[in-house]
Design a protein around this motif. Sequence first.
Motif, PDB file in Angstrom:
ATOM      1  N   ALA A  76       0.840  -1.201   0.000  1.00  0.00           N
ATOM      2  CA  ALA A  76       0.000   0.000   0.000  1.00  0.00           C
ATOM      3  C   ALA A  76       0.874   1.249   0.000  1.00  0.00           C
ATOM      4  CB  ALA A  76      -0.923  -0.005   1.217  1.00  0.00           C
ATOM      5  N   SER A  77       1.983   1.205   0.719  1.00  0.00           N
ATOM      6  CA  SER A  77       2.887   2.360   0.764  1.00  0.00           C
ATOM      7  C   SER A  77       3.519   2.624  -0.599  1.00  0.00           C
ATOM      8  CB  SER A  77       3.983   2.141   1.813  1.00  0.00           C
ATOM      9  OG  SER A  77       5.071   1.390   1.292  1.00  0.00           O
ATOM     10  N   MET A  78       3.755   1.567  -1.356  1.00  0.00           N
ATOM     11  CA  MET A  78       4.378   1.730  -2.666  1.00  0.00           C
ATOM     12  C   MET A  78       3.449   2.461  -3.635  1.00  0.00           C
ATOM     13  SD  MET A  78       7.370   0.505  -2.315  1.00  0.00           S
ATOM     14  CE  MET A  78       7.808   0.703  -4.030  1.00  0.00           C
ATOM     15  N   ARG A  79       2.150   2.172  -3.532  1.00  0.00           N
ATOM     16  CA  ARG A  79       1.207   2.773  -4.480  1.00  0.00           C
ATOM     17  C   ARG A  79       1.016   4.269  -4.221  1.00  0.00           C
ATOM     18  NH1 ARG A  79      -1.227  -2.184  -3.423  1.00  0.00           N
ATOM     19  NH2 ARG A  79      -2.962  -1.327  -2.206  1.00  0.00           N
ATOM     20  N   THR A  80       1.317   4.713  -3.002  1.00  0.00           N
ATOM     21  CA  THR A  80       1.194   6.146  -2.693  1.00  0.00           C
ATOM     22  C   THR A  80       2.555   6.772  -2.398  1.00  0.00           C
ATOM     23  OG1 THR A  80       0.768   5.561  -0.366  1.00  0.00           O
ATOM     24  CG2 THR A  80      -1.154   5.909  -1.789  1.00  0.00           C
ATOM     25  N   GLN A  81       3.610   5.971  -2.526  1.00  0.00           N
ATOM     26  CA  GLN A  81       4.976   6.424  -2.222  1.00  0.00           C
ATOM     27  C   GLN A  81       5.046   7.041  -0.825  1.00  0.00           C
ATOM     28  OE1 GLN A  81       8.141   6.089  -4.175  1.00  0.00           O
ATOM     29  NE2 GLN A  81       6.677   4.444  -4.570  1.00  0.00           N
ATOM     30  N   GLU A  83       6.718   6.609   2.277  1.00  0.00           N
ATOM     31  CA  GLU A  83       7.863   5.952   2.907  1.00  0.00           C
ATOM     32  C   GLU A  83       7.692   5.825   4.415  1.00  0.00           C
ATOM     33  OE1 GLU A  83      12.762   6.065   2.776  1.00  0.00           O
ATOM     34  OE2 GLU A  83      11.598   7.635   1.779  1.00  0.00           O
ATOM     35  N   LYS A  84       6.975   6.759   5.016  1.00  0.00           N
ATOM     36  CA  LYS A  84       6.729   6.685   6.450  1.00  0.00           C
ATOM     37  C   LYS A  84       5.921   5.437   6.796  1.00  0.00           C
ATOM     38  CE  LYS A  84       4.785   9.287  10.339  1.00  0.00           C
ATOM     39  NZ  LYS A  84       4.085  10.536  10.759  1.00  0.00           N
ATOM     40  N   LEU A  85       4.901   5.152   5.990  1.00  0.00           N
ATOM     41  CA  LEU A  85       4.091   3.950   6.194  1.00  0.00           C
ATOM     42  C   LEU A  85       4.954   2.703   6.018  1.00  0.00           C
ATOM     43  CD1 LEU A  85       1.361   2.487   6.574  1.00  0.00           C
ATOM     44  CD2 LEU A  85       0.988   2.742   4.104  1.00  0.00           C
ATOM     45  N   PHE A  86       5.799   2.708   5.002  1.00  0.00           N
ATOM     46  CA  PHE A  86       6.684   1.567   4.755  1.00  0.00           C
ATOM     47  C   PHE A  86       7.588   1.316   5.955  1.00  0.00           C
ATOM     48  CE2 PHE A  86      10.555  -0.451   3.312  1.00  0.00           C
ATOM     49  CZ  PHE A  86      10.105  -1.442   2.461  1.00  0.00           C
ATOM     50  N   ASP A  87       8.235   2.378   6.436  1.00  0.00           N
ATOM     51  CA  ASP A  87       9.177   2.231   7.547  1.00  0.00           C
ATOM     52  C   ASP A  87       8.487   1.770   8.830  1.00  0.00           C
ATOM     53  OD1 ASP A  87      11.269   3.005   5.950  1.00  0.00           O
ATOM     54  OD2 ASP A  87      11.251   5.095   6.610  1.00  0.00           O
ATOM     55  N   GLU A  88       7.199   2.078   8.939  1.00  0.00           N
ATOM     56  CA  GLU A  88       6.454   1.719  10.147  1.00  0.00           C
ATOM     57  C   GLU A  88       6.306   0.203  10.296  1.00  0.00           C
ATOM     58  OE1 GLU A  88       2.142   2.836  12.257  1.00  0.00           O
ATOM     59  OE2 GLU A  88       2.743   3.776  10.367  1.00  0.00           O
ATOM     60  N   TYR A  89       6.298  -0.519   9.137  1.00  0.00           N
ATOM     61  CA  TYR A  89       6.020  -1.956   9.199  1.00  0.00           C
ATOM     62  C   TYR A  89       7.120  -2.847   8.627  1.00  0.00           C
ATOM     63  CZ  TYR A  89       1.417  -0.551  10.670  1.00  0.00           C
ATOM     64  OH  TYR A  89       0.386   0.005  11.392  1.00  0.00           O
ATOM     65  N   TYR A  90       8.084  -2.264   7.956  1.00  0.00           N
ATOM     66  CA  TYR A  90       9.121  -3.079   7.308  1.00  0.00           C
ATOM     67  C   TYR A  90       9.910  -3.932   8.304  1.00  0.00           C
ATOM     68  CZ  TYR A  90      13.549  -4.208   5.002  1.00  0.00           C
ATOM     69  OH  TYR A  90      14.651  -4.863   4.526  1.00  0.00           O
TER      70      TYR A  90
END
Length: 248
Positions: A76-81, A83-90
């Motif tokens: 989901a983070s990739m489709r909206t770019q 990065e904060k969302l990505f880092d939250e769960y990676y």
Amino acid sequence: MKTSMLCLSVLLSVNTLFAQDQLTTLLYRAYLINNSTTQGELKTAEKQQRELVKADPKNISKRYTLALIQWNLLNASMRTQDEKLFDEYYSDMIDNIDELLDLDNKHAEAYALQSSAYGLKINYSPMQGMFLGPKSSSLIEKAKKMNGQSALIWKIYASSKLFTPEMWGGDTKEAIKAYETAVKLYESKPESLEKNWEYLDALAFLGQSYLKDEQAKKAIATYEKALQVEPEFNFVKKILLPKANNNL
């Protein structure tokens, strides 16, 4: 006593199936819509599943379900770019999968999800490609060897071939073959196609692979197939299909 235990077993089974159906519906909606509301619902589902894992840390099924939800948040983070969302769960996803694989080192899909997570990380941190790229490739190859009948594994392998630069092993034609294999594997189980976002995603990226390979007619046919499955697949209807038509 036996009757009571049987009733309890049936009730637990029904509750489990209901929960699985709710999650399937949520993941499907989140894929199609992907806005702040569905992302919030995914975050809530992740938190709830994390509590279930905390209460039963050696349960492989619960850990894998958690990994799937976390993976959906990364996508989901990739489709909206975002990065904060990505880092939250990676990091949480990587740690969870490490724990899962400690419990079951034969879990092919878990290796595939880990491979995908590393690949997505490279999109945000290209400088880590030298380190994470080989790890991602090794993991997806391992997953393929362990379970060559998994549609998810073939889809993730296809994505790695489509998005990896050619000088590092990317190959559009190989991606096409892998996406075609994934689609066939999904379709070999018709009962699993309802509300299956992974199947729609495989069709969407198969179409993009065809277009990248200058096969616009095949791309259009694939997009039209996706819209037959889900007429409200707006990413295909409003973006991908018009782009393919412009390439005829």
